[in-house]
Write an enzyme that holds these catalytic residues in place. Structure first.
Site, PDB file in Angstrom:
ATOM      1  N   ASP A   1       0.948  -1.228   0.030  1.00 12.06           N
ATOM      2  CA  ASP A   1       0.102   0.095  -0.119  1.00 12.06           C
ATOM      3  C   ASP A   1       1.002   1.314  -0.193  1.00 12.06           C
ATOM      4  O   ASP A   1       2.099   1.358   0.471  1.00 12.06           O
ATOM      5  CB  ASP A   1      -1.020  -0.048   1.130  1.00 12.06           C
TER       6      ASP A   1
ATOM      7  N   ARG B   1     -11.856   2.154  -8.505  1.00 17.10           N
ATOM      8  CA  ARG B   1     -10.989   2.896  -8.859  1.00 17.10           C
ATOM      9  C   ARG B   1     -11.231   3.773 -10.206  1.00 17.10           C
ATOM     10  O   ARG B   1     -11.925   3.002 -11.003  1.00 17.10           O
ATOM     11  CB  ARG B   1      -9.586   2.809  -8.511  1.00 17.10           C
TER      12      ARG B   1
ATOM     13  N   ASN C   1     -10.901  -2.691  -5.105  1.00 16.50           N
ATOM     14  CA  ASN C   1     -10.285  -1.912  -5.904  1.00 16.50           C
ATOM     15  C   ASN C   1     -10.695  -1.397  -7.417  1.00 16.50           C
ATOM     16  O   ASN C   1     -10.152  -0.468  -7.956  1.00 16.50           O
ATOM     17  CB  ASN C   1      -8.774  -2.189  -6.120  1.00 16.50           C
TER      18      ASN C   1
HETATM   19  C1  IPE Z   1      -5.548  -2.648   0.142  1.00 15.80           C
HETATM   20  O1  IPE Z   1      -5.227  -1.376  -0.265  1.00 15.80           O
HETATM   21  C2  IPE Z   1      -5.376  -3.546  -1.169  1.00 15.80           C
HETATM   22  C3  IPE Z   1      -4.042  -3.452  -1.731  1.00 15.80           C
HETATM   23  C4  IPE Z   1      -2.902  -3.048  -1.455  1.00 15.80           C
HETATM   24  C5  IPE Z   1      -4.152  -4.181  -3.003  1.00 15.80           C
HETATM   25  P1  IPE Z   1      -6.215  -0.230  -0.389  1.00 15.80           P
HETATM   26  O2  IPE Z   1      -5.344   1.039  -0.422  1.00 15.80           O
HETATM   27  O3  IPE Z   1      -7.149  -0.532  -1.357  1.00 15.80           O
HETATM   28  O4  IPE Z   1      -6.890  -0.247   0.947  1.00 15.80           O
HETATM   29  P2  IPE Z   1      -7.844   1.063   1.750  1.00 15.80           P
HETATM   30  O5  IPE Z   1      -8.815   1.651   0.878  1.00 15.80           O
HETATM   31  O6  IPE Z   1      -6.785   1.851   2.280  1.00 15.80           O
HETATM   32  O7  IPE Z   1      -8.373   0.253   3.025  1.00 15.80           O
HETATM   33  C1  IPE Z   2      -1.696   0.135  -3.395  1.00 13.89           C
HETATM   34  O1  IPE Z   2      -1.321   1.568  -3.317  1.00 13.89           O
HETATM   35  C2  IPE Z   2      -2.083  -0.540  -4.667  1.00 13.89           C
HETATM   36  C3  IPE Z   2      -3.218  -0.798  -4.846  1.00 13.89           C
HETATM   37  C4  IPE Z   2      -4.349  -0.781  -3.966  1.00 13.89           C
HETATM   38  C5  IPE Z   2      -3.723  -1.438  -6.288  1.00 13.89           C
HETATM   39  P1  IPE Z   2      -2.503   2.516  -3.251  1.00 13.89           P
HETATM   40  O2  IPE Z   2      -3.005   2.783  -4.948  1.00 13.89           O
HETATM   41  O3  IPE Z   2      -3.780   2.006  -2.483  1.00 13.89           O
HETATM   42  O4  IPE Z   2      -1.955   3.774  -2.631  1.00 13.89           O
HETATM   43  P2  IPE Z   2      -2.524   4.928  -1.730  1.00 13.89           P
HETATM   44  O5  IPE Z   2      -2.856   3.977  -0.538  1.00 13.89           O
HETATM   45  O6  IPE Z   2      -3.630   5.695  -2.405  1.00 13.89           O
HETATM   46  O7  IPE Z   2      -1.361   5.883  -1.496  1.00 13.89           O
HETATM   47 MG    MG Z   3      -4.147   2.362  -0.489  1.00 14.61          MG
END
Ligand code: IPE
Ligand code: IPE
Ligand code: MG
Length: 242
Positions: free
Chosen positions: A28, A79, A76
């Site tokens: 993350d 998004r 996800n």
């Molecule tokens: C968890 O991260 C999912 C992955 C790393 C693939 P997210 O960024 O989606 O989680 P939340 O929204 O902070 O809970």
């Molecule tokens: C984790 O990084 C990757 C996925 C969830 C696919 P994020 O895209 O959630 O990055 P932040 O949390 O928005 O910084």
């Molecule tokens: Mg994230």
């Protein structure tokens, strides 16, 4: 000097005799890493994919048998399409490069998650990696893609009912994506959030968690070793007394 010629970390050294067999990571912080640099979120995912390669290599070098990473959750899909497409394309690139060398490098790449909704090309590559992994020996990297812990449990429950077997924890576990994989002793969440975000709900029942504010693209070999050292300092009681 540290184990691999790097500056010794402040947390101490990894005890190679007590390594976790299985490490799981919620990758993350890619988006925030990019935003801090004035870059599009997709640039963070690209860098995060490089970090995955580095950390997987280091796990193998240390002697960790299983690495499970959260690459894309069932949530996800909310998004923007452009971001989802970029993540899927990075996964495709990784597989194009990884599949031909899996046998030689002794790396089994398996997918946890529902692949049925993926674009046919990526789905084909993921299924190819799954099938090839079943024929070769080596360390195992599990990529959680379109994965949700609740979804996994509901699917397993349905399969358990269909199979007509007795509902025991052991039998239930055989219907999870992680069927042949021991539970992770250590789960690491970089990126500063302190939540599970629907990751490995069943398998984490007694895992040790390490949270770090380091954003995933900045997570490096030393950060991995620090997390392992933190894990090795924990007193794991599993509900008992010592
Ligand atoms: C968890 O991260 C999912 C992955 C790393 C693939 P997210 O960024 O989606 O989680 P939340 O929204 O902070 O809970
Ligand atoms: C984790 O990084 C990757 C996925 C969830 C696919 P994020 O895209 O959630 O990055 P932040 O949390 O928005 O910084
Ligand atoms: Mg994230």
């Amino acid at each position: 000097m540290g184990l691999f010629g790097k500056k010794a970390n402040t947390a101490g050294q990894v005890d190679m005799g007590r390594l976790p067999r299985h490490i799981a990571i919620i990758m993350d912080g890619n988006g925030r890493w990019a935003k801090m640099r004035g870059l599009p979120r997709t640039a963070g995912h690209k860098e995060g994919a490089e970090t995955f390669r580095r950390i997987a290599r280091h796990c193998k070098k240390l002697g960790v048998d299983y690495l499970t990473v959260y690459a894309f959750s069932t949530e996800n899909w909310k998004r923007p399409k452009e971001e989802v497409d970029a993540i899927m394309s990075l996964l495709g690139q990784y597989l194009h490069e990884a599949i031909p060398s899996m046998e030689k490098e002794h790396i089994r790449v398996k997918f946890f998650g529902d692949l049925s909704v993926l674009e046919p090309e990526l789905r084909g590559l993921a299924e190819e990696a799954n099938a090839l992994s079943d024929t070769i020996e080596g360390v195992q990297a599990n990529l959680c893609l379109n994965y949700g812990g609740r979804d996994e449990i509901v699917r397993a429950a349905k399969k358990c009912a269909e199979a007509g077997v007795e509902w025991t924890e052991e039998n239930f576990g055989k219907f999870l994506y992680s069927a042949d994989v021991p539970d992770p002793e250590l789960v690491i969440r970089p990126g500063g959030e302190m939540r599970i975000s629907n990751f490995l709900l069943w398998q984490c029942a007694y895992s040790e968690w390490v949270f770090t504010p380091t954003l995933w693209p900045d997570f490096d070999e030393q950060a991995l070793e620090e997390a392992i050292v933190a894990y090795q300092r924990r007193d794991r009681r599993f509900g008992g007394v010592k």
